[in-house]
Design a protein around this motif. Structure first.
Motif, mmCIF file in Angstrom:
data_model
loop_
_atom_site.group_PDB
_atom_site.id
_atom_site.type_symbol
_atom_site.label_atom_id
_atom_site.label_comp_id
_atom_site.label_asym_id
_atom_site.label_seq_id
_atom_site.Cartn_x
_atom_site.Cartn_y
_atom_site.Cartn_z
ATOM 1 N N PHE A 112 77.147 81.422 35.295
ATOM 2 C CA PHE A 112 76.010 81.128 34.400
ATOM 3 C C PHE A 112 76.096 81.973 33.125
ATOM 4 O O PHE A 112 75.891 81.485 32.017
ATOM 5 N N GLU A 113 76.418 83.240 33.311
ATOM 6 C CA GLU A 113 76.435 84.159 32.173
ATOM 7 C C GLU A 113 77.755 84.110 31.409
ATOM 8 O O GLU A 113 77.902 84.796 30.397
ATOM 9 N N GLU A 114 78.712 83.341 31.931
ATOM 10 C CA GLU A 114 80.077 83.317 31.371
ATOM 11 C C GLU A 114 80.634 84.724 31.276
ATOM 12 O O GLU A 114 81.216 85.122 30.265
ATOM 13 N N SER A 115 80.428 85.484 32.327
ATOM 14 C CA SER A 115 80.958 86.837 32.399
ATOM 15 C C SER A 115 82.071 86.866 33.439
ATOM 16 O O SER A 115 82.160 85.992 34.292
ATOM 17 N N GLU A 116 82.863 87.908 33.363
ATOM 18 C CA GLU A 116 83.959 88.020 34.313
ATOM 19 C C GLU A 116 83.452 88.225 35.741
ATOM 20 O O GLU A 116 84.005 87.689 36.697
ATOM 21 N N ALA A 117 82.389 89.010 35.876
ATOM 22 C CA ALA A 117 81.918 89.343 37.221
ATOM 23 C C ALA A 117 80.449 89.734 37.185
ATOM 24 O O ALA A 117 79.884 90.014 36.123
ATOM 25 N N ALA A 118 79.840 89.742 38.361
ATOM 26 C CA ALA A 118 78.430 90.153 38.475
ATOM 27 C C ALA A 118 78.234 90.874 39.799
ATOM 28 O O ALA A 118 79.002 90.691 40.751
ATOM 29 N N ILE A 119 77.194 91.699 39.847
ATOM 30 C CA ILE A 119 76.840 92.414 41.082
ATOM 31 C C ILE A 119 75.330 92.282 41.265
ATOM 32 O O ILE A 119 74.569 92.375 40.294
ATOM 33 N N VAL A 120 74.933 92.054 42.510
ATOM 34 C CA VAL A 120 73.517 91.806 42.798
ATOM 35 C C VAL A 120 72.897 93.037 43.465
ATOM 36 O O VAL A 120 73.483 93.622 44.369
ATOM 37 N N PHE A 121 71.720 93.410 43.010
ATOM 38 C CA PHE A 121 70.940 94.509 43.584
ATOM 39 C C PHE A 121 69.720 93.913 44.284
ATOM 40 O O PHE A 121 69.348 92.776 44.021
ATOM 41 N N SER A 122 69.069 94.732 45.115
ATOM 42 C CA SER A 122 67.928 94.165 45.848
ATOM 43 C C SER A 122 66.700 93.955 44.975
ATOM 44 O O SER A 122 65.846 93.138 45.308
ATOM 45 N N THR A 123 66.601 94.655 43.858
ATOM 46 C CA THR A 123 65.524 94.381 42.879
ATOM 47 C C THR A 123 66.064 94.621 41.464
ATOM 48 O O THR A 123 67.086 95.289 41.275
ATOM 49 N N GLY A 124 65.306 94.104 40.494
ATOM 50 C CA GLY A 124 65.646 94.387 39.104
ATOM 51 C C GLY A 124 65.455 95.869 38.807
ATOM 52 O O GLY A 124 66.219 96.473 38.045
ATOM 53 N N TYR A 125 64.439 96.442 39.409
ATOM 54 C CA TYR A 125 64.185 97.880 39.232
ATOM 55 C C TYR A 125 65.413 98.683 39.669
ATOM 56 O O TYR A 125 65.893 99.570 38.966
ATOM 57 N N ALA A 126 65.924 98.330 40.847
ATOM 58 C CA ALA A 126 67.100 99.042 41.374
ATOM 59 C C ALA A 126 68.321 98.838 40.474
ATOM 60 O O ALA A 126 69.129 99.755 40.293
ATOM 61 N N ALA A 127 68.437 97.644 39.905
ATOM 62 C CA ALA A 127 69.577 97.372 39.027
ATOM 63 C C ALA A 127 69.532 98.299 37.810
ATOM 64 O O ALA A 127 70.544 98.901 37.425
#
Ligand SMILES: Cc1ncc(COP(=O)(O)O)c(C=O)c1O
Length: 403
Positions: A112-127
């Motif tokens: 979606f972001e046209e990025s090489e990679a992404a990582i998911v956190f349990s909340t936006g706050y944690a990210a």
């Protein structure tokens, strides 16, 4: 199980689109981890039963979950198509809490972001907390907007970098800070919301990116409220400003336009690998439930096709702000879905909020310490599902309530 020794073969970073030179140092740190046999990778783990898991097609008895009473599991088991069975992932992602659904969500975000990679956190706050504190280190300089969200502020507080707060969106102030201090620090970062969560305005990213280039500064943005609203593909304010290749660290949340819960960071593969190894809110926190990951990936697909809705909410906001201004309320112009109505004091703000509530509207009162003393406000957040009638009645109610 992916082979750690092979991992860095894929990091031919200089050839990769989203590689931004200031993050090169991460590759060295990761290579050192690999040499020391300390590199961590997330392995998709399929939960078969409360005690059985499958990794790379191999069934294993799971002694790595914290789901002590089996409450994250129901007796129907995990269907093959839709992860409706578990209410919890059972563990942190680097133990056994990283499923194919988490991996698929990361791929969906990167696509979606046209990025090489992404990582998911349990909340936006944690990210936000985990990203800023992992990247900005002792000996570094870290600039932060005075109206940044609490999660960015807390990331700065946890970071061992020298942190300086600049007045909201004040490019001249940033320039002066950089002229005065940049040379004394090894690396330099600037962290900012893009669409500010309280007063609903937008970061002056074009100017910030220019300063970033002049002063060798890496920009970290939080697109929490801008994802889905700005950019011709809904990728946010960075996309709308045409700065996708200049901003190295882009954070988002799954809890706003994406309608789930969770946070993410996307960018280069090395950035994502670095955070997977060094971001403490990622490493030491239970991952989101599979059902949420699955849902979020579906919603991202939907979001990418919602151009009409994106235009609609912006048009509605623009028009509604004009009407609020014409009605005599202190509202800034703009087209973001967060509309502040500034009031002179916290007493006035809370009483107005109560009065509109009596009229049938919930409009939260935003007061210090969330905002500075002189920026108390009622915050109106728009949805494409608000009806004309609801919007009309709220204006009448607000005008009546502020009297
Ligand atoms: C700008 C901003 N960033 C991050 C967050 C935190 O996101 P989450 O609610 O997904 O933890 C919020 C939450 O309101 C926010 O407004």
């Amino acid at each position: 199980m992916p082979n750690n020794a092979a991992l860095y073969c894929r990091l031919t970073l200089s050839q990769q689109k989203q590689q931004v030179a200031p993050l090169d140092w991460m590759e060295q740190v990761l290579q050192q981890r690999q040499q020391d046999s300390l590199l961590r990778v997330a392995v998709p783990t399929k939960r078969l039963s409360p005690t059985l898991i499958e990794i790379d097609g191999k069934q294993l008895v799971n002694f790595g979950a914290n789901d002590y009473l089996g409450l994250s599991w129901n007796s129907k088991g995990l269907p093959t198509i839709r992860p409706s069975a578990t209410s919890g992932s059972g563990s942190a992602p680097l133990i056994s809490g990283y499923s194919q659904y988490h991996s698929d969500l990361e791929s969906a975000i990167a696509r979606f972001e046209e990025s090489e990679a992404a990582i998911v956190f349990s909340t936006g706050y944690a990210a936000n907390v985990g990203t800023i504190s992992a990247i900005a280190q002792e000996g570094d300089l870290l600039l932060s907007d005075s109206l940044n969200h609490a999660s960015l502020i807390d990331g700065c507080r946890l970071s061992k970098a020298k942190s300086i707060v600049y007045p909201h969106n004040d490019i001249q102030a940033i320039d002066e800070i950089l002229k005065q201090h940049r040379a004394s620090f090894r690396r330099c970062y600037l962290a900012t919301d893009t669409l500010f969560s309280m007063n609903g305005d937008l970061a002056n990213l074009t100017e910030i990116a220019r300063l970033a280039e002049d002063f060798e500064m890496t920009v970290i943005v939080d697109e929490a409220h801008a994802t889905g609203i700005y950019g011709s593909h809904g990728r946010g304010w960075v996309e709308e400003c045409g700065l996708e290749d200049s901003i190295a660290v882009r954070i988002g949340t799954l809890s706003k336009s994406i309608g789930c819960v969770g946070g993410f960071v996307h960018g280069s593969q090395v950035l994502v690998d670095y955070l997977r190894n060094f971001s403490r809110t990622y490493v030491y926190s239970t991952s989101m439930p599979e059902l949420v990951a699955w849902n979020a990936a579906k919603n991202i697909q939907k979001l990418s096709k919602m151009n009409a809705e994106r235009s609609q909410i912006r048009e509605t906001s623009k028009g509604y702000r004009s009407r609020l201004i014409s009605a005599g309320l202190r509202v800034p112009a703009g087209d973001g879905p967060i509309i502040p109505i500034f009031l002179e004091s916290s007493v006035k703000t809370i009483s107005t909020s109560h009065r509109v509530r009596d009229l049938g509207f919930y409009v939260p009162a935003i007061r210090p310490p969330t905002v500075p003393d002189d920026q108390c406000m009622l915050r109106v957040s728009l949805s494409i599902h608000h009806t004309e009638e609801q919007l009309d009645k709220l204006i009448v109610g607000l005008v009546d309530a502020v009297k």
